[in-house]
Design a protein around this motif. Structure first.
Motif, PDB file in Angstrom:
ATOM      1  N   ASP A   1       0.838  -1.192   0.000  1.00 53.89           N
ATOM      2  CA  ASP A   1       0.000   0.000   0.000  1.00 53.89           C
ATOM      3  C   ASP A   1       0.877   1.248   0.000  1.00 53.89           C
ATOM      4  N   ILE A   2       1.354   1.614  -1.194  1.00 53.12           N
ATOM      5  CA  ILE A   2       2.253   2.748  -1.372  1.00 53.12           C
ATOM      6  C   ILE A   2       1.654   3.691  -2.407  1.00 53.12           C
ATOM      7  N   GLY A   3       1.768   4.985  -2.171  1.00 53.14           N
ATOM      8  CA  GLY A   3       1.389   5.957  -3.182  1.00 53.14           C
ATOM      9  C   GLY A   3       0.152   6.778  -2.872  1.00 53.14           C
ATOM     10  N   MET A   4      -0.538   6.475  -1.776  1.00 49.65           N
ATOM     11  CA  MET A   4      -1.706   7.259  -1.380  1.00 49.65           C
ATOM     12  C   MET A   4      -1.693   7.452   0.135  1.00 49.65           C
ATOM     13  N   LEU A   5      -2.418   8.466   0.582  1.00 51.53           N
ATOM     14  CA  LEU A   5      -2.597   8.692   2.008  1.00 51.53           C
ATOM     15  C   LEU A   5      -3.937   8.104   2.404  1.00 51.53           C
ATOM     16  N   ARG A   6      -3.881   6.885   2.931  1.00 50.81           N
ATOM     17  CA  ARG A   6      -5.087   6.181   3.366  1.00 50.81           C
ATOM     18  C   ARG A   6      -4.778   5.425   4.648  1.00 50.81           C
ATOM     19  N   PRO A   7      -5.760   5.267   5.511  1.00 48.21           N
ATOM     20  CA  PRO A   7      -5.505   4.510   6.740  1.00 48.21           C
ATOM     21  C   PRO A   7      -4.982   3.111   6.431  1.00 48.21           C
ATOM     22  N   GLY A   8      -3.920   2.748   7.118  1.00 47.86           N
ATOM     23  CA  GLY A   8      -3.311   1.438   6.943  1.00 47.86           C
ATOM     24  C   GLY A   8      -2.234   1.386   5.888  1.00 47.86           C
ATOM     25  N   TRP A   9      -2.121   2.444   5.072  1.00 51.15           N
ATOM     26  CA  TRP A   9      -1.116   2.455   4.010  1.00 51.15           C
ATOM     27  C   TRP A   9       0.235   2.888   4.575  1.00 51.15           C
ATOM     28  N   VAL A  10       1.298   2.549   3.849  1.00 50.21           N
ATOM     29  CA  VAL A  10       2.650   2.917   4.260  1.00 50.21           C
ATOM     30  C   VAL A  10       2.751   4.439   4.336  1.00 50.21           C
ATOM     31  N   ALA A  11       3.360   4.930   5.394  1.00 53.90           N
ATOM     32  CA  ALA A  11       3.446   6.368   5.633  1.00 53.90           C
ATOM     33  C   ALA A  11       4.647   6.969   4.925  1.00 53.90           C
ATOM     34  N   ASP A  12       4.506   7.138   3.603  1.00 52.21           N
ATOM     35  CA  ASP A  12       5.443   7.938   2.815  1.00 52.21           C
ATOM     36  C   ASP A  12       4.761   9.281   2.595  1.00 52.21           C
TER      37      ASP A  12
END
Length: 423
Positions: free
Chosen positions: A373-384
């Motif tokens: 889960d990379i590339g968006m700001l969504r709950p549970g996604w990687v915090a990049d």
């Protein structure tokens, strides 16, 4: 710096979905995003609060066509790799340790400029440099964007760059063997030059270098070996070969015709294209310091290529084929670190909106990486996460200045922390 729980507040949030930035908050816990909230809230249960007033919070950017082994980077210009005018770079190769050191330097520079992930479009030499670099970044031993490593670029000419003739270099069996060998070295993707290039030979961009049998053999072996295929493909026929043989990342597509576009559209949910306008624009407009005059740019095919891209990419956009920014940075007039300039070229040359370019460099880039889960700001996604001074949806050019990147977070860790954090 490890952070248990951090809140970015008082800024705009661009989450990568394609919607315009809007007032909101982003909460990070550990390596993941815990919440993305609409509006601003007065109370925050957090270890640290980041005041993002006047800023936009957005996902880390993804370079879709990366060459971390190319020698020129911001602050480190090497004019000896400036084909076709100067390729003396290849006469002073010092070996793997030196190549790795340069790639590590370039990786750190790319991360400093807001790219938290990078998909390689090929190594410059037949060494496992990128495999080692990928693993060192993954282990936290060196800073850099998380990396998908790609093999050296395979053309289909038996005379190798050092002058020797490679026996049995052409044919389906040779292509299969190359894919097997590169997969065994640990590369994630294998790169083929399906078309030639005007830089190497006049009219080269219209020359398709591989037969259908060779391309099909490469595709079959890639699926068997569990690697992806990338390709340089400027001619219409090379684009068609790439789609039919199962190549996943197709670069340039400069002269794609109607049939090629139809094929790309038929696989638009699984294939990515990267035009790489940066080097072409630089050759046409920014090369004189390094001997690339307008006349040389025309001879190199760059003038025609820029016109070709400007003609074909509005149609690629219209058809919903995923085109991603980035590519071919690492030359003296187009050094690594300027990669975000592609967003401006997507808007000004290729016909995309700023929001479309931002979505491509975040959401679509994350899908290209295929690392979770990379590339968006969504709950549970990687915090990049990037905190950018200003609003890139109004002016994508602000992303070109690393001083506008007030915070860079990769997997929940501050690579660059903002000047002021409120506990």
């Amino acid at each position: 710096m490890d952070v248990a729980r951090t809140v970015f507040t008082n800024g705009l949030v661009f989450d990568g979905s394609g919607g315009a930035p809007a007032p909101g908050e982003v909460v990070i816990e550990g390596e993941r995003i815990a919440e993305v909230r609409t509006g601003w809230h007065g109370e925050h249960d957090a270890d640290q609060v980041v005041d993002a007033t006047g800023c936009t919070i957005m996902p880390g950017m993804v370079e879709s066509h990366c060459h971390l082994t190319f020698p020129s980077a911001v602050g480190h210009i090497d004019p000896s790799f400036n084909p076709p005018l100067d390729v003396s770079f290849f006469h002073h190769i010092e070996g793997l340790p030196a190549e790795l050191a340069r790639a590590e330097r370039n990786a750190a520079i790319l991360l400093d400029h807001g790219f938290t992930s990078a998909y390689s479009a090929g190594s410059i030499l037949p060494m496992p440099t990128e495999v080692i670099l990928r693993d060192k970044i993954r282990a936290g031993a060196v800073p850099g964007p998380r990396l998908r490593a790609a093999s050296m670029e395979r053309d289909n000419h038996p005379v190798r760059p050092d002058g020797h003739v490679e026996p049995d270099w052409q044919g389906p069996d040779a292509c299969r063997a190359f894919v097997r060998e590169q997969a065994a070295m640990g590369f994630d993707a294998v790169k083929f030059l399906l078309s030639n290039d005007d830089v190497f030979v006049p009219g080269g961009s219209h020359i398709t270098q591989y037969t259908w049998e060779e391309a099909r053999a490469a595709g079959e072996q890639a699926r068997e070996s569990g690697v992806w295929l990338n390709c340089h493909a400027q001619s219409a026929e090379s684009v068609k070969l790439a789609v039919r043989a199962g190549f996943r990342s197709i670069y340039h597509c400069t002269y794609a015709d109607e049939e090629a576009l139809d094929l790309l559209e038929s696989v638009k949910d699984t294939v990515f294209v990267s035009p790489a306008p940066g080097i072409i624009y630089a050759n046409v407009h920014e090369g004189e310091e390094y001997g690339i005059t307008r006349e040389v740019a025309e001879r190199m095919g760059s003038v025609a290529a820029l016109e070709g891209m400007a003609a074909v990419y509005p149609e690629i956009r219209r058809r919903g084929i995923r085109a991603l920014p980035g590519g071919d940075y690492g030359f003296p007039n187009n050094p690594i670190g300027r990669n975000a300039r592609d967003l401006q070229l997507f808007v000004e040359v290729l016909g995309y909106t700023a929001l479309e370019a931002l979505t491509a460099v975040t959401q679509h880039g994350g899908r290209l990486m295929d690392l979770g889960d990379i590339g968006m700001l969504r709950p549970g996604w990687v915090a990049d996460v990037l905190m950018v001074r200003g609003n890139p949806a109004e002016d994508v050019r602000i992303l070109q200045n690393k001083d506008n990147l007030l915070a860079i977070v990769q997997a929940g860790r501050f690579h660059k922390a903002p000047a002021a954090l409120t506990a």
